[in-house]
Design an enzyme around this catalytic site. Sequence first.
Site, PDB file in Angstrom:
ATOM      1  N   GLY A  68       0.802  -1.215   0.000  1.00  0.00           N
ATOM      2  CA  GLY A  68       0.000   0.000   0.000  1.00  0.00           C
ATOM      3  C   GLY A  68       0.832   1.261   0.000  1.00  0.00           C
ATOM      4  O   GLY A  68       0.398   2.288  -0.519  1.00  0.00           O
ATOM      5  N   ASP A  70       3.941   1.639  -1.451  1.00  0.00           N
ATOM      6  CA  ASP A  70       4.574   1.808  -2.762  1.00  0.00           C
ATOM      7  C   ASP A  70       3.958   0.788  -3.712  1.00  0.00           C
ATOM      8  O   ASP A  70       4.589  -0.178  -4.121  1.00  0.00           O
ATOM      9  CB  ASP A  70       6.087   1.627  -2.633  1.00  0.00           C
ATOM     10  CG  ASP A  70       6.862   2.074  -3.870  1.00  0.00           C
ATOM     11  OD1 ASP A  70       6.207   2.501  -4.853  1.00  0.00           O
ATOM     12  OD2 ASP A  70       8.098   2.002  -3.856  1.00  0.00           O
ATOM     13  N   LYS A  71       2.707   1.032  -4.062  1.00  0.00           N
ATOM     14  CA  LYS A  71       1.935   0.062  -4.837  1.00  0.00           C
ATOM     15  C   LYS A  71       2.610  -0.340  -6.134  1.00  0.00           C
ATOM     16  O   LYS A  71       2.651  -1.507  -6.507  1.00  0.00           O
ATOM     17  CB  LYS A  71       0.549   0.632  -5.159  1.00  0.00           C
ATOM     18  CG  LYS A  71      -0.365   0.843  -3.970  1.00  0.00           C
ATOM     19  CD  LYS A  71      -1.657   1.511  -4.406  1.00  0.00           C
ATOM     20  CE  LYS A  71      -2.543   1.887  -3.235  1.00  0.00           C
ATOM     21  NZ  LYS A  71      -3.144   0.724  -2.586  1.00  0.00           N
ATOM     22  N   ASN A 116      -8.384   4.692   4.846  1.00  0.00           N
ATOM     23  CA  ASN A 116      -8.228   4.735   3.392  1.00  0.00           C
ATOM     24  C   ASN A 116      -9.335   3.936   2.716  1.00  0.00           C
ATOM     25  O   ASN A 116      -9.805   2.929   3.235  1.00  0.00           O
ATOM     26  CB  ASN A 116      -6.843   4.221   2.977  1.00  0.00           C
ATOM     27  CG  ASN A 116      -6.841   2.742   2.629  1.00  0.00           C
ATOM     28  OD1 ASN A 116      -7.196   2.360   1.514  1.00  0.00           O
ATOM     29  ND2 ASN A 116      -6.464   1.902   3.603  1.00  0.00           N
ATOM     30  N   PHE A 120      -7.452  -0.232  -4.441  1.00  0.00           N
ATOM     31  CA  PHE A 120      -6.446  -0.890  -5.278  1.00  0.00           C
ATOM     32  C   PHE A 120      -6.097  -0.055  -6.516  1.00  0.00           C
ATOM     33  O   PHE A 120      -6.019  -0.567  -7.641  1.00  0.00           O
ATOM     34  CB  PHE A 120      -6.902  -2.286  -5.730  1.00  0.00           C
ATOM     35  CG  PHE A 120      -6.988  -3.322  -4.651  1.00  0.00           C
ATOM     36  CD1 PHE A 120      -6.418  -3.145  -3.404  1.00  0.00           C
ATOM     37  CD2 PHE A 120      -7.665  -4.513  -4.892  1.00  0.00           C
ATOM     38  CE1 PHE A 120      -6.505  -4.128  -2.416  1.00  0.00           C
ATOM     39  CE2 PHE A 120      -7.757  -5.503  -3.919  1.00  0.00           C
ATOM     40  CZ  PHE A 120      -7.176  -5.314  -2.674  1.00  0.00           C
ATOM     41  N   SER A 181      -9.082  -6.749   1.857  1.00  0.00           N
ATOM     42  CA  SER A 181      -9.306  -5.311   1.808  1.00  0.00           C
ATOM     43  C   SER A 181     -10.803  -5.024   1.858  1.00  0.00           C
ATOM     44  O   SER A 181     -11.589  -5.692   1.181  1.00  0.00           O
ATOM     45  CB  SER A 181      -8.724  -4.711   0.530  1.00  0.00           C
ATOM     46  OG  SER A 181      -9.159  -3.373   0.364  1.00  0.00           O
ATOM     47  N   ASN A 183     -12.152  -2.420   0.616  1.00  0.00           N
ATOM     48  CA  ASN A 183     -12.438  -1.373  -0.364  1.00  0.00           C
ATOM     49  C   ASN A 183     -12.717  -1.860  -1.780  1.00  0.00           C
ATOM     50  O   ASN A 183     -12.886  -1.064  -2.689  1.00  0.00           O
ATOM     51  CB  ASN A 183     -11.268  -0.378  -0.387  1.00  0.00           C
ATOM     52  CG  ASN A 183     -11.067   0.290   0.959  1.00  0.00           C
ATOM     53  OD1 ASN A 183     -12.038   0.671   1.607  1.00  0.00           O
ATOM     54  ND2 ASN A 183      -9.826   0.405   1.390  1.00  0.00           N
ATOM     55  N   THR A 184     -12.757  -3.181  -1.986  1.00  0.00           N
ATOM     56  CA  THR A 184     -13.185  -3.762  -3.256  1.00  0.00           C
ATOM     57  C   THR A 184     -14.438  -4.589  -2.981  1.00  0.00           C
ATOM     58  O   THR A 184     -14.378  -5.532  -2.180  1.00  0.00           O
ATOM     59  CB  THR A 184     -12.090  -4.650  -3.874  1.00  0.00           C
ATOM     60  OG1 THR A 184     -10.960  -3.847  -4.212  1.00  0.00           O
ATOM     61  CG2 THR A 184     -12.590  -5.348  -5.125  1.00  0.00           C
ATOM     62  N   LYS A 212      -3.375 -12.793   3.326  1.00  0.00           N
ATOM     63  CA  LYS A 212      -3.576 -11.638   4.202  1.00  0.00           C
ATOM     64  C   LYS A 212      -5.021 -11.612   4.671  1.00  0.00           C
ATOM     65  O   LYS A 212      -5.948 -11.620   3.856  1.00  0.00           O
ATOM     66  CB  LYS A 212      -3.236 -10.340   3.480  1.00  0.00           C
ATOM     67  CG  LYS A 212      -3.231  -9.112   4.393  1.00  0.00           C
ATOM     68  CD  LYS A 212      -2.569  -7.937   3.720  1.00  0.00           C
ATOM     69  CE  LYS A 212      -2.417  -6.757   4.666  1.00  0.00           C
ATOM     70  NZ  LYS A 212      -1.649  -5.649   4.057  1.00  0.00           N
ATOM     71  N   ASN A 241      -5.052  -6.991   7.908  1.00  0.00           N
ATOM     72  CA  ASN A 241      -5.379  -5.875   7.027  1.00  0.00           C
ATOM     73  C   ASN A 241      -6.022  -4.754   7.866  1.00  0.00           C
ATOM     74  O   ASN A 241      -6.023  -4.809   9.094  1.00  0.00           O
ATOM     75  CB  ASN A 241      -6.338  -6.350   5.925  1.00  0.00           C
ATOM     76  CG  ASN A 241      -6.139  -5.610   4.610  1.00  0.00           C
ATOM     77  OD1 ASN A 241      -5.996  -4.397   4.597  1.00  0.00           O
ATOM     78  ND2 ASN A 241      -6.141  -6.341   3.508  1.00  0.00           N
TER      79      ASN A 241
END
Length: 334
Positions: A68, A70-71, A116, A120, A181, A183-184, A212, A241
Amino acid sequence: MTFFETAVRPVLFRVGGGDAEKAHEFTLDRLAGLNPGALALLRRRYAVSAPTEVFGVRFPNPVGLAAGMDKNGVALPSWPALGFGFVEVGTVTAKPQPGNDRPRLFRLRDSEAVINRMGFNNAGAAALAARLELLGPIGVPLGVSLGKSKVTPLEEAVQDYLTSYELLEPYADYIAVNVSSPNTPGLRTLQDKSALASLLGALVGKTPVLVKIAPDLTEPAIAELLEVCLAYGAAGVIATNTTLDRGGLAAGDEARAGEAGGLSGRPLTERARKVVHFVHQETGGKLPIIGVGGITGADDAARMFDAGAALIQLYTGFIYRGPALVRAAAKARR
């Protein structure tokens, strides 16, 4: 307080009028532009030698940069110079995607936390593979976090992950499968037993694959997930996460609590440690754990190791405390 906390952090927190994502992009650009002399100076100041071997990979020290930060891998040479013993890039998806609408990254300063809902945002697996091919080895182990493309239906998720895996596995010392995550849409359902079994059945091979997990799972759900990990040859677990829970926020940050997305940082410290402890106990230490969540000081790092983590990762703590935290955490391994 460190020089970073008194002099550098106040400047970064003012970048872009206080916009956290603009500050993030500014920082990555500056790190990407550091010359070899500057990197050597940083390395002399922050590098810690505390070698350890986990899932067949040798790490110069047990403190890594979490996915997250440095994607797209744009500043990879800088992270080892800042003391990190390994780096995890991504989360990356098979298809490039812009992520969710801005603003989507928020600091909760009194709580030493971040919310956040990035979604992705990344340039895609092929672009990352091309960058890694050009760059070559970075001197520390590299993990690659894989996620599902937002436009890919859940029933096609395995092929979506497999596409990314085939592009990036040649450059990775380990692969992280991000199924947690918030967020998806629908992604966390991939933590369910049958879905995870299908995913691991397709991905587990010669390169270590880690799963994860979310901190919001119940212990019975985690136990079921661990059964699948052990049965299908996962090399380890990354715990945890971000969380959807908003407990533990300071009073000054309660106005931000309604922002959608995952919460990371200090409010997650105890929950992440408890999940790590549960995973360690439940598996009898058979599954190596990368502990992540709310590590903001050497004591947090030591307690995470004591709970059963073989390695740890930093993200939000690094935002608030800077590279001195990396050094302190690496020295906390007892």
